[in-house]
Design an enzyme around this catalytic site. Structure first.
Site, mmCIF file in Angstrom:
data_model
loop_
_atom_site.group_PDB
_atom_site.id
_atom_site.type_symbol
_atom_site.label_atom_id
_atom_site.label_comp_id
_atom_site.label_asym_id
_atom_site.label_seq_id
_atom_site.Cartn_x
_atom_site.Cartn_y
_atom_site.Cartn_z
ATOM 1 C CG ASN A 63 27.977 102.692 48.235
ATOM 2 O OD1 ASN A 63 28.228 101.539 47.917
ATOM 3 N ND2 ASN A 63 27.213 103.478 47.505
ATOM 4 C CD GLU A 64 28.604 103.315 43.620
ATOM 5 O OE1 GLU A 64 27.852 104.298 43.501
ATOM 6 O OE2 GLU A 64 28.476 102.280 42.927
ATOM 7 C CB CYS A 121 37.340 121.231 52.172
ATOM 8 S SG CYS A 121 36.500 119.744 52.769
ATOM 9 C CD GLU A 179 26.766 98.536 44.367
ATOM 10 O OE1 GLU A 179 26.170 99.098 43.412
ATOM 11 O OE2 GLU A 179 27.000 99.104 45.443
HETATM 12 ZN ZN LIG Z 1 34.335 120.219 53.568
#
Ligand SMILES: [Zn+2]
Length: 700
Positions: free
Chosen positions: A157-158, A168, A315
Site C-alpha cells: 500500500n502506498e 540499505c 481510493e
Molecule cells: Zn533498510
C-alpha cells in the site's frame, strides 16, 4: 487512437465501483458484515478490496494462519456477484515480526531504528521482511486462486520513504558500483566531488544523504532517490513473485499517491499490469474549486499515460478527508463529478477508502461510504449510490481508449533536481505547479493531454510542452529535435537545459543541448520577489495570439535570440526590450521559448492560439465556461462542472445523447452547480461531430 483495452478484470466488462473493505475491524459483530453486503447492493458496489492491513488478523503468530473470516467474506461476495481485489498485507507489519526480526524495522537518517508501530515503515531491503511477505502472499494465492471472484492483486500500500540501515547502505553502494561500472573516478566526476574536498577514495565512505552527513552533493542526492525507487520496485517484485507464480493470469497493481514525488512513478508503473492511485484533493480551500480539479485532471492524465491504457482510481473519499488542516465537507454533488472525472480521464473504477467508518483509529472520521450510524439514509451514501447507478449505465466506457494530441513533460528526476539545487530561487520553485499551469488552458478548452516523463516516446503528438526542463538526460534533447524536425511543435521555458543527469551544468550556453534547436541563449536567470512583476509586451503582428500586456513573476530568463524570431519582449527591468517569447523553425516544426513565469492570461492566449493553429482535438465544439471542462473518451464526452453556481453551455449545432438517460441534447443547456453530463455521440453522425469539434472556435 489505440484500441479498446480488455477489461481489467477478465470477463467482467464493467466499470468497477467499490473500495477498501475492512471487515476484520468488525469481527466481534459479524452481523455487520451482512448489513454491509445489503448496503453494497444499494450503493451499486461490484468490487471490494480486502486485506490491505490484515496481516495480524491473518497470521497472528508466525506460521499460524487464520483465514476463516476472509473465507466468509469471499463467500458473501461471491453470493452477491461482488469481485474481490485481494491485497497483500505488507503495508502494516505484525508486532511479532518486529520482535523476532528487528531488521525489518526502518532506520531513519539519524541512524535511529524505528520501533514497531504505524505503517509503511518496513526496510525495503531486509530479506526477513521480503521472505515474510512472500510467505503470506503465497498462502493467500494458494488459498484463493480458484475463487471465481478473485479479480486481481493489490500489492502492499502506498509505497514511500527510505531506510538508512546497514543493509540499505550496502545495497546503495552496490547499486552505485553497477551504475558507475566500478569506477570511483567516474562517480567523483559525476558528483563534482573536488568541490569542498568531497572526493571519495573508497566505496565504503559512501553513505546515503542525511542531515547528519552529506546532503549538499546534488548528484549524490539524485542517485539516492533513483536507488530508492529501484529498491521499492525490487521489493514490490519480490512481494509479487508468489502471486505471479500461483495466479499468472491475474493482473497486479499497487496504489500510487497523488501529488507525491519521492518515487519515479513512471519507472514503477512499468513493473505493474495496471496503474492505480489514490485521489484526495483539497477541495474548498480557495474560491475556485475548479482550480483543484485541474490538478486532479493533471494527475489522472499522467496515470493514464503511464501504461497508455485505463487505470484504476483505487481510493478516494466520498466525504471528509480527515487529515487536511481544515477538513471541510465535500459539497453536495461534487462527489459524483469527481467520480465521473476519473472515468473521463481513463479510470475504469471509482473506489473508496474505506467502505465503512471504523469506531476507532486514526481515520475514524475519514469519509467512508457507510457512516458510524450505518444507514442508507444519509447524504454521502445517496451520492455514492447515485454514482454507482450512473456507472452501471456506462459499461461501454470500460476499456474505452483516450487520445491526446498534446504531451506535457512532468519528470520526477527533473523535479528532484530542481528542488535539490541551490538557486536561482530557493522558495517557490513550484515545478509541478508550473506544469499544471501549462496544462490548465487545455483543460479549459477540453483538449486531452498526456502527462509523460522525458524518457517516454514523443511520436504521435502534435504538441510537446516541457516547462522548466532543468535536467536533460542523454538522448532527450536529440529526441526533442527529431520530434520538431518531423513537424512537431515544442514549447519549453525559462530554467531549461541547465544540467545533465547528475546535475552538472552544461557549458555550451543554456539551454544547453537545446540551444541550437531553440535558437536562443539564456545568459542569466533573474528571479523576483513574489510581489514583483515585469511586463511582457507582445511584438506587433505576432502570430502567437498575444495582445495587450502580460505579467511575468518569479523567474525571468535574460535571453538573446540566435536565429529565433522574437514574439514578445520584456517591458521593464535591466532586460527591458530583450526577448521574452521566441519561436525558431527547425525542419518542418517550431520550437517556442517562454523566457518567464507568466500569468494565466498569457497561457490562455498563447496556448489558445496553438490549439487553433495546430487544429488540436477538442472534446466539444462548444466554448466552455470557466470551471467546466470536457473530456473525450472513446465515443463519450464527459462535461464536468466544478462551479459553485449554475452555468450555461451552448452546444451549438452539435447533437448528443445523454448517456445516462437517453435524452437528445442540443442548443443551450444549464449545468447546475457541481454537476456533470456524460454525452454519447450518435453513431450515425459521429464523423460530422468530429469535424465540428475540430473546427477552430473563439479562444478562452
Ligand atoms: Zn533498510
Amino acid at each position: 487512437m489505440p484500441d479498446r483495452s480488455a477489461p481489467i478484470i477478465k470477463n467482467f466488462p464493467h466499470l468497477l465501483h467499490g473500495g477498501d473493505y475492512n471487515p476484520e475491524q468488525w469481527i466481534r459483530t459479524p452481523q455487520v458484515w451482512d448489513e454491509d453486503f445489503r448496503l453494497m447492493k444499494l450503493a451499486g458496489v461490484n468490487t471490494i478490496t480486502i486485506g490491505v492491513f490484515s496481516w495480524t488478523m491473518l497470521e497472528p503468530e508466525e506460521g499460524r494462519f487464520e483465514f476463516g473470516w476472509m473465507d466468509a467474506i469471499f463467500d458473501k461476495a461471491e453470493r452477491d456477484h461482488v469481485q474481490v481485489i485481494l491485497a497483500t498485507p505488507g503495508g502494516a507489519r505484525p508486532g511479532w515480526m518486529a520482535q523476532k526480526y528487528p531488521e525489518v524495522l526502518r532506520v531513519d537518517e539519524f541512524g535511529r531504528r524505528q520501533k514497531w508501530g504505524g505503517r509503511h515503515n518496513h526496510c525495503f531491503t531486509a530479506p526477513a521482511y521480503r521472505r515474510r511477505c512472500q510467505s503470506i502472499n503465497a498462502k493467500l494465492a494458494e488459498r484463493y486462486k480458484d475463487r471465481p471472484n478473485l479479480a486481481m492483486w493489490h500489492v502492499n500500500n502506498e509505497y514511500s520513504g527510505e531506510c538508512h540501515c546497514d543493509l540499505c547502505h550496502s545495497a546503495f553502494r552496490g547499486w552505485l558500483r553497477r551504475r558507475y561500472n566500478d569506477d570511483l573516478d567516474a562517480l567523483n566526476h559525476a558528483w563534482w566531488n573536488t568541490f569542498w574536498a568531497r572526493t571519495i577514495t573508497d566505496w565504503s565512505q559512501i553513505d546515503p544523504p542525511s542531515k547528519i552527513g552529506e546532503g549538499a552533493v546534488h548528484g549524490h542526492n539524485i542517485d539516492w532517490k533513483r536507488f530508492c525507487t529501484d529498491q521499492h520496485i525490487d521489493c514490490f517484485n519480490a512481494e509479487a513473485e508468489p502471486l505471479r507464480r500461483v495466479t499468472p493470469s491475474l493482473p497486479i497493481t499497487t496504489n500510487f499517491m497523488g501529488v507525491f514525488n519521492e518515487l519515479d512513478y513512471y519507472k514503477f508503473a512499468k513493473a505493474l499490469d495496471v496503474v492505480s492511485w489514490d485521489s484526495y484533493p483539497s477541495y474548498h480551500d480557495r474560491p475556485n474549486d475548479w482550480l483543484n480539479a485541474v490538478t486532479v485532471s493533471f494527475l489522472h492524465s499522467q496515470r493514464r499515460a503511464m501504461l497508455d491504457k485505463p487505470f484504476l482510481m483505487m481510493e478516494s473519499a466520498p466525504g471528509m478527508q480527515n487529515y487536511k488542516p481544515v477538513c471541510k465537507i465535500k459539497r453536495p454533488g461534487l462527489h459524483v463529478v469527481e467520480g465521473l472525472q476519473a472515468i473521463a480521464h481513463g479510470s475504469d473504477s471509482v473506489q473508496y477508502f474505506q467502505w465503512r467508518k471504523g469506531r476507532g483509529g486514526l481515520e475514524k472520521f475519514h469519509g467512508a461510504v457507510v457512516d458510524h450510524f450505518a444507514s442508507e439514509d444519509n447524504r454521502v451514501f445517496r451520492e455514492v449510490a447515485e454514482l454507482g447507478a450512473a456507472m452501471a449505465r456506462l459499461d461501454d466506457v470500460a476499456g474505452a481508449p483516450s487520445h491526446a494530441d498534446v504531451a506535457l513533460i512532468y519528470d520526477y528526476e527533473n523535479h528532484w533536481a530542481i528542488d535539490n539545487t541551490k538557486g536561482p530561487r530557493n522558495v517557490g520553485k513550484n515545478y509541478q505547479e508550473t506544469c499544471v499551469a501549462h496544462y490548465r488552458p487545455f483543460w479549459s478548452n477540453g483538449v486531452n493531454v498526456d502527462v509523460i516523463g522525458a524518457d517516454e516516446p514523443f511520436d504521435g503528438y502534435k504538441l510537446l510542452i516541457a516547462p522548466m526542463l532543468y535536467m536533460i538526460r542523454p538522448g532527450v534533447a536529440e529526441r526533442i529535435e527529431q520530434f520538431v524536425r518531423a513537424g512537431g511543435t515544442f514549447v519549453t521555458t525559462y530554467f531549461s537545459g541547465v544540467v545533465n543527469e547528475t546535475d552538472l551544468c552544461f557549458t555550451n550556453g543554456f539551454p544547453g543541448p537545446l540551444r541550437e534547436l531553440m535558437g536562443v541563449r539564456a545568459e542569466e536567470t533573474d528571479t523576483l520577489y513574489d510581489e514583483e512583476s515585469v511586463a511582457i509586451l507582445p511584438a506587433k503582428g505576432n502570430r502567437a495570439g498575444l495582445s495587450g500586456k502580460y505579467a511575468a513573476r518569479q523567474f525571468c530568463d535574460v535571453i538573446h535570440a540566435e536565429g529565433a524570431k522574437v514574439l514578445a519582449s520584456y517591458g521593464g527591468e535591466y532586460y527591458k526590450g530583450q526577448p521574452a517569447l521566441t519561436v525558431n523553425k527547425a525542419g518542418a516544426g517550431s520550437a517556442y521559448y517562454v523566457a518567464s513565469r507568466n500569468d494565466a492570461r498569457f497561457h490562455a492566449d498563447f496556448y489558445g492560439q496553438l490549439i487553433d493553429q495546430l487544429d488540436l482535438t477538442r472534446a466539444l465544439g462548444a466554448k466552455l465556461p470557466d470551471g467546466v471542462t470536457a473530456v473525450e473518451r472513446g465515443d463519450f464526452v464527459f462535461v464536468l462542472g466544478f462551479n459553485r453556481s449554475a452555468v450555461t453551455i451552448d452546444f451549438g449545432r452539435s447533437t448528443f445523447t445523454d448517456a445516462l438517460n437517453g435524452r437528445r441534447l442540443k442548443g443551450k443547456l444549464r449545468l447546475p452547480r457541481y454537476s456533470a453530463l456524460v454525452l454519447r455521440r450518435p453513431v450515425e453522425s459521429s464523423a460530422n461531430s468530429t469535424n465540428a469539434r475540430r473546427k477552430s472556435l473563439s479562444r478562452r
